[in-house]
Design a protein around this motif. Structure first.
Motif, PDB file in Angstrom:
ATOM      1  N   UNK A 233       0.831  -1.195   0.000  1.00  0.00           N
ATOM      2  CA  UNK A 233       0.000   0.000   0.000  1.00  0.00           C
ATOM      3  C   UNK A 233       0.860   1.237   0.000  1.00  0.00           C
ATOM      4  N   UNK A 234       0.225   2.385  -0.101  1.00  0.00           N
ATOM      5  CA  UNK A 234       0.924   3.665  -0.141  1.00  0.00           C
ATOM      6  C   UNK A 234       1.174   4.146   1.284  1.00  0.00           C
ATOM      7  N   UNK A 235       2.447   4.315   1.625  1.00  0.00           N
ATOM      8  CA  UNK A 235       2.846   4.756   2.958  1.00  0.00           C
ATOM      9  C   UNK A 235       3.280   6.215   2.899  1.00  0.00           C
ATOM     10  N   UNK A 236       2.739   7.032   3.790  1.00  0.00           N
ATOM     11  CA  UNK A 236       3.092   8.454   3.862  1.00  0.00           C
ATOM     12  C   UNK A 236       3.359   8.831   5.314  1.00  0.00           C
ATOM     13  N   UNK A 237       4.287   9.770   5.507  1.00  0.00           N
ATOM     14  CA  UNK A 237       4.595  10.295   6.841  1.00  0.00           C
ATOM     15  C   UNK A 237       4.386  11.809   6.828  1.00  0.00           C
ATOM     16  N   UNK A 238       3.737  12.311   7.869  1.00  0.00           N
ATOM     17  CA  UNK A 238       3.431  13.740   7.961  1.00  0.00           C
ATOM     18  C   UNK A 238       3.911  14.269   9.303  1.00  0.00           C
ATOM     19  N   UNK A 239       4.651  15.383   9.283  1.00  0.00           N
ATOM     20  CA  UNK A 239       5.107  16.047  10.503  1.00  0.00           C
ATOM     21  C   UNK A 239       4.559  17.468  10.468  1.00  0.00           C
ATOM     22  N   UNK A 240       3.804  17.863  11.492  1.00  0.00           N
ATOM     23  CA  UNK A 240       3.150  19.170  11.506  1.00  0.00           C
ATOM     24  C   UNK A 240       3.352  19.841  12.855  1.00  0.00           C
ATOM     25  N   UNK A 241       3.704  21.129  12.832  1.00  0.00           N
ATOM     26  CA  UNK A 241       3.840  21.864  14.086  1.00  0.00           C
ATOM     27  C   UNK A 241       2.452  22.234  14.590  1.00  0.00           C
ATOM     28  N   UNK A 242       2.135  21.863  15.832  1.00  0.00           N
ATOM     29  CA  UNK A 242       0.800  22.063  16.365  1.00  0.00           C
ATOM     30  C   UNK A 242       0.443  23.536  16.497  1.00  0.00           C
ATOM     31  N   UNK A 243       1.428  24.364  16.759  1.00  0.00           N
ATOM     32  CA  UNK A 243       1.161  25.785  17.012  1.00  0.00           C
ATOM     33  C   UNK A 243       0.488  26.466  15.844  1.00  0.00           C
ATOM     34  N   UNK A 244       0.970  26.196  14.624  1.00  0.00           N
ATOM     35  CA  UNK A 244       0.447  26.920  13.461  1.00  0.00           C
ATOM     36  C   UNK A 244       0.164  26.028  12.259  1.00  0.00           C
ATOM     37  N   UNK A 245       0.322  24.709  12.424  1.00  0.00           N
ATOM     38  CA  UNK A 245       0.023  23.804  11.327  1.00  0.00           C
ATOM     39  C   UNK A 245       1.083  23.732  10.249  1.00  0.00           C
ATOM     40  N   UNK A 246       2.259  24.303  10.508  1.00  0.00           N
ATOM     41  CA  UNK A 246       3.338  24.278   9.513  1.00  0.00           C
ATOM     42  C   UNK A 246       3.821  22.854   9.281  1.00  0.00           C
ATOM     43  N   UNK A 247       3.941  22.471   8.016  1.00  0.00           N
ATOM     44  CA  UNK A 247       4.406  21.133   7.670  1.00  0.00           C
ATOM     45  C   UNK A 247       5.924  21.087   7.606  1.00  0.00           C
ATOM     46  N   UNK A 248       6.476  19.953   7.997  1.00  0.00           N
ATOM     47  CA  UNK A 248       7.916  19.736   7.982  1.00  0.00           C
ATOM     48  C   UNK A 248       8.256  18.804   6.824  1.00  0.00           C
ATOM     49  N   UNK A 249       9.314  19.119   6.109  1.00  0.00           N
ATOM     50  CA  UNK A 249       9.745  18.284   4.983  1.00  0.00           C
ATOM     51  C   UNK A 249      10.209  16.919   5.490  1.00  0.00           C
ATOM     52  N   UNK A 279      -1.118   4.458   6.033  1.00  0.00           N
ATOM     53  CA  UNK A 279      -1.078   3.437   4.996  1.00  0.00           C
ATOM     54  C   UNK A 279      -2.412   3.498   4.268  1.00  0.00           C
ATOM     55  N   UNK A 280      -2.327   3.856   2.990  1.00  0.00           N
ATOM     56  CA  UNK A 280      -3.558   4.032   2.199  1.00  0.00           C
ATOM     57  C   UNK A 280      -4.542   4.969   2.903  1.00  0.00           C
ATOM     58  N   UNK A 281      -3.980   6.088   3.417  1.00  0.00           N
ATOM     59  CA  UNK A 281      -4.762   7.169   4.047  1.00  0.00           C
ATOM     60  C   UNK A 281      -5.332   6.802   5.417  1.00  0.00           C
ATOM     61  N   UNK A 282      -4.973   5.647   5.970  1.00  0.00           N
ATOM     62  CA  UNK A 282      -5.388   5.275   7.327  1.00  0.00           C
ATOM     63  C   UNK A 282      -4.180   5.334   8.252  1.00  0.00           C
ATOM     64  N   UNK A 283      -4.332   5.977   9.403  1.00  0.00           N
ATOM     65  CA  UNK A 283      -3.236   6.078  10.362  1.00  0.00           C
ATOM     66  C   UNK A 283      -2.856   4.694  10.867  1.00  0.00           C
ATOM     67  N   UNK A 284      -1.544   4.444  10.968  1.00  0.00           N
ATOM     68  CA  UNK A 284      -1.065   3.152  11.441  1.00  0.00           C
ATOM     69  C   UNK A 284      -1.161   3.093  12.958  1.00  0.00           C
TER      70      UNK A 284
END
Length: 438
Positions: A233-249, A279-284
Motif C-alpha cells: 500500500x501507499x505509505x506516507x509520513x506527515x510532521x506538523x507543528x501544532x502551534x500553526x500547522x506548519x508542515x515539515x519536509x 497506509x492508504x490514508x489510514x493512520x497506522x
C-alpha cells in the motif's frame, strides 16, 4: 453458478443467464479464463457481432476444453434464449475448470495432497496451507494442525482469509467440513484465491525508533516504518507543528520489497509537533502522536551563577527555560575530589522558570551540571569555589609592632593548612603572594 463466474471473472459484468451472453463476449472470456491464451482478444470483440462471437466461443470450448456444443451459437445469440439452456451448457465447463484449478493448487501446494473439491478440504488442512501460501506466516503451523479439529481449522483459515486476503466466505466453515459439500461451491470459494492479494491493514504497520523528543535544528530525527505484516500500500509520513500547522519536509527511503520505510526529518524550531504515518490514508498503529522539539542552548540564567560561595551557606539561582521548548531540567552537584553528589533541590516556578538551591558542606571546587532533556546547557558543568572564611588566620607573633606611615608590615595567612600567604600592608593597602606551605 453466478458466484462461480464472478469469482472466476471478477472484471467481467455478468448478471444473468440470458441476454448477457448474446454478444458472445462473456463466453469467450470464460473460455480464456479457464485456459488462459485461448481467446486473449475477447475484450476487443464487437458486441454487435454476437453470432460470430458465440460461434468462436463454442468452437474454442469444444476443441480445447472438450465442452460439447449443446447450444447452437445462433440460439446463444438470441435474446429469447431460455435460462436453463445456457446454465446446462455452462455446467459442462466445470470439469475442465476443476482440472485446471487442481493443477494450480498442486503447483502452489506441492506437499499437500489435493485431488478433489469435497473430502480433501473437510479437515481444513488444505485450506490452511493455501491461506499461508498467499502470505507466509499467516498460519505458520498449518502442517501440524490436528485433523480432529476440522471445524476450528476451517474457521481459523476462513477468518484469516477474509480479513487479510479479502476472500469472501461463500460457504460456512461447517459447510466445508461436510463430506457431501457442493463441489462447485468449494471451487467457487477457492477460485477467489487466484486473484487474492494481501490486504493492506494500517494497524499492522509499526513505527520503530521514533523518539518522544528531539533536538531542534539541523539534527535529523530518524525512525523506521515496518509494514512487513500489513500488505502492500501507499505509505506516507506527515510532521506538523501544532502551534500553526506548519508542515515539515520528510525524506523517506523504501526497501525494494516495500516492507520497510526509513524516515528522516529535521525540526527547525522548538515546540510540539504531530507525527502521523498513514497506509492508504489510514493512520497506522499508535498514530498520530506528539514529538517535542527542544534546544538546550536556549536555557539561560536569570542572574550570573556565583563563582565563589561559602561552605554551609545555601546557594540559590534562577534559570529561564522559556525559549528552550518542551522538556525537563536536571541538576547534579558533585565534589570532583570525592565524586560524591551533594544534595540539591530544583523547583519549577511557573511555566518557564526553575529555582535551584544547594548547600555545600565541603570546601574546594564543586561541579554543577545542568541539562535540558538530557543535553548539557551551554557552559555545563560549571566550576564553583567553596571557601570557609572561618579557616583563615593571620599571625605575626610578638615581632609585629606598629610602624610609621609608609613602612611595610608583614604577616602570614594560613587557609585550611594547605597554603601560606605572606601579606604586606603599606598604609591601607594589602599586597602579597602565594607560597606552598612546608
Amino acid at each position: 453458478m453466478l458466484d462461480w463466474l464472478h469469482a472466476l471473472m471478477p472484471e467481467v459484468p455478468v448478471a444473468n443467464f440470458t441476454t448477457d451472453w448474446n454478444s458472445g463476449i462473456v463466453l469467450c472470456s470464460l473460455v480464456d479464463h479457464i485456459q488462459p491464451g485461448l481467446c486473449t482478444n475477447y475484450e476487443s470483440l464487437n458486441p454487435n457481432d454476437g453470432e460470430t462471437n458465440c460461434t468462436l466461443g463454442v468452437d474454442l470450448a469444444e476443441k480445447h476444453l472438450k465442452v460439447p456444443p449443446v447450444v447452437d451459437p445462433v440460439d446463444l445469440a438470441n435474446p429469447l434464449i431460455d435460462e436453463l439452456s445456457i446454465m446446462t451448457y455452462l455446467s459442462f465447463f466445470c470439469d475442465p475448470y476443476a482440472a485446471n484449478l487442481l493443477a494450480w493448487l498442486q503447483h502452489k501446494l506441492p506437499d499437500v495432497p489435493i485431488k478433489n473439491f469435497t473430502t480433501d478440504w473437510n479437515n481444513g488442512l488444505a485450506l490452511a496451507a493455501l491461506v499461508d501460501s498467499m502470505s507466509p506466516g499467516l498460519i505458520p503451523n498449518h502442517a501440524s494442525l490436528p485433523k480432529s479439529r476440522a471445524l476450528q481449522n476451517c474457521t481459523t483459515a476462513m477468518d484469516l482469509a477474509e480479513e487479510r486476503l479479502g476472500v469472501a466466505k461463500l460457504l460456512s466453515p461447517a459447510d466445508l467440513t461436510d463430506p457431501k459439500v457442493d463441489q462447485l461451491l468449494v471451487m467457487t470459494y477457492v477460485t477467489q484465491y487466484q486473484t487474492a492479494t494481501l490486504q493492506a491493514l494500517a494497524k499492522q504497520c509499526r513505527a520503530v525508533g521514533l523518539p518522544l523528543s528531539a533536538r531542534a535544528g539541523n539534527v535529523p530525527v530518524k525512525f523506521r516504518i515496518d509494514a512487513s505484516g500489513s500488505g502492500t500500500g501507499k505509505v506516507d509520513a506527515y510532521i506538523t507543528r501544532q502551534k500553526d500547522g506548519t508542515s515539515v519536509s520528510v525524506s523517506m527511503i523504501t526497501s525494494e520489497d516495500e516492507k520497510m520505510h526509513d524516515v528522516s526529518f529535521c525540526v527547525e524550531d522548538v515546540g510540539v509537533y504531530e507525527v502521523d504515518v498513514k497506509l492508504n490514508d489510514d493512520s497506522i498503529a499508535g498514530m498520530p502522536r506528539e514529538l517535542s522539539a527542544y534546544d538546550a542552548s536556549k536555557v539561560i540564567f536569570v542572574a550570573p551563577l556565583a563563582q565563589v560561595i561559602f561552605v554551609n551557606e545555601t546557594c540559590q539561582f534562577s534559570i529561564d527555560v522559556s525559549k528552550a521548548g518542551p522538556g525537563s531540567l536536571e541538576m547534579e552537584v558533585v565534589d570532583p575530589e570525592t565524586s560524591l553528589a551533594l544534595k540539591a533541590d530544583l523547583q519549577e516556578v511557573g511555566d518557564a522558570n526553575y529555582e535551584a538551591t544547594f548547600t555545600p558542606t565541603v570546601v574546594g571546587k564543586i561541579s554543577v551540571r545542568l541539562s535540558w532533556e538530557g543535553d548539557s546547557i551551554p557552559g555545563s558543568p560549571f566550576g564553583i569555589s567553596v571557601c570557609d572564611p572561618t579557616k583563615v588566620r593571620a599571625y605575626g607573633g610578638a615581632s609585629m609592632r606598629r610602624r610609621q606611615n609608609g613602612s611595610a608590615h608583614f604577616f602570614q595567612c594560613i587557609y585550611r593548612g594547605r597554603r601560606r600567604r605572606e601579606v604586606g600592608r603599606r598604609g591601607n593597602r594589602l599586597s602579597g603572594g602565594d607560597k606552598e606551605s612546608g
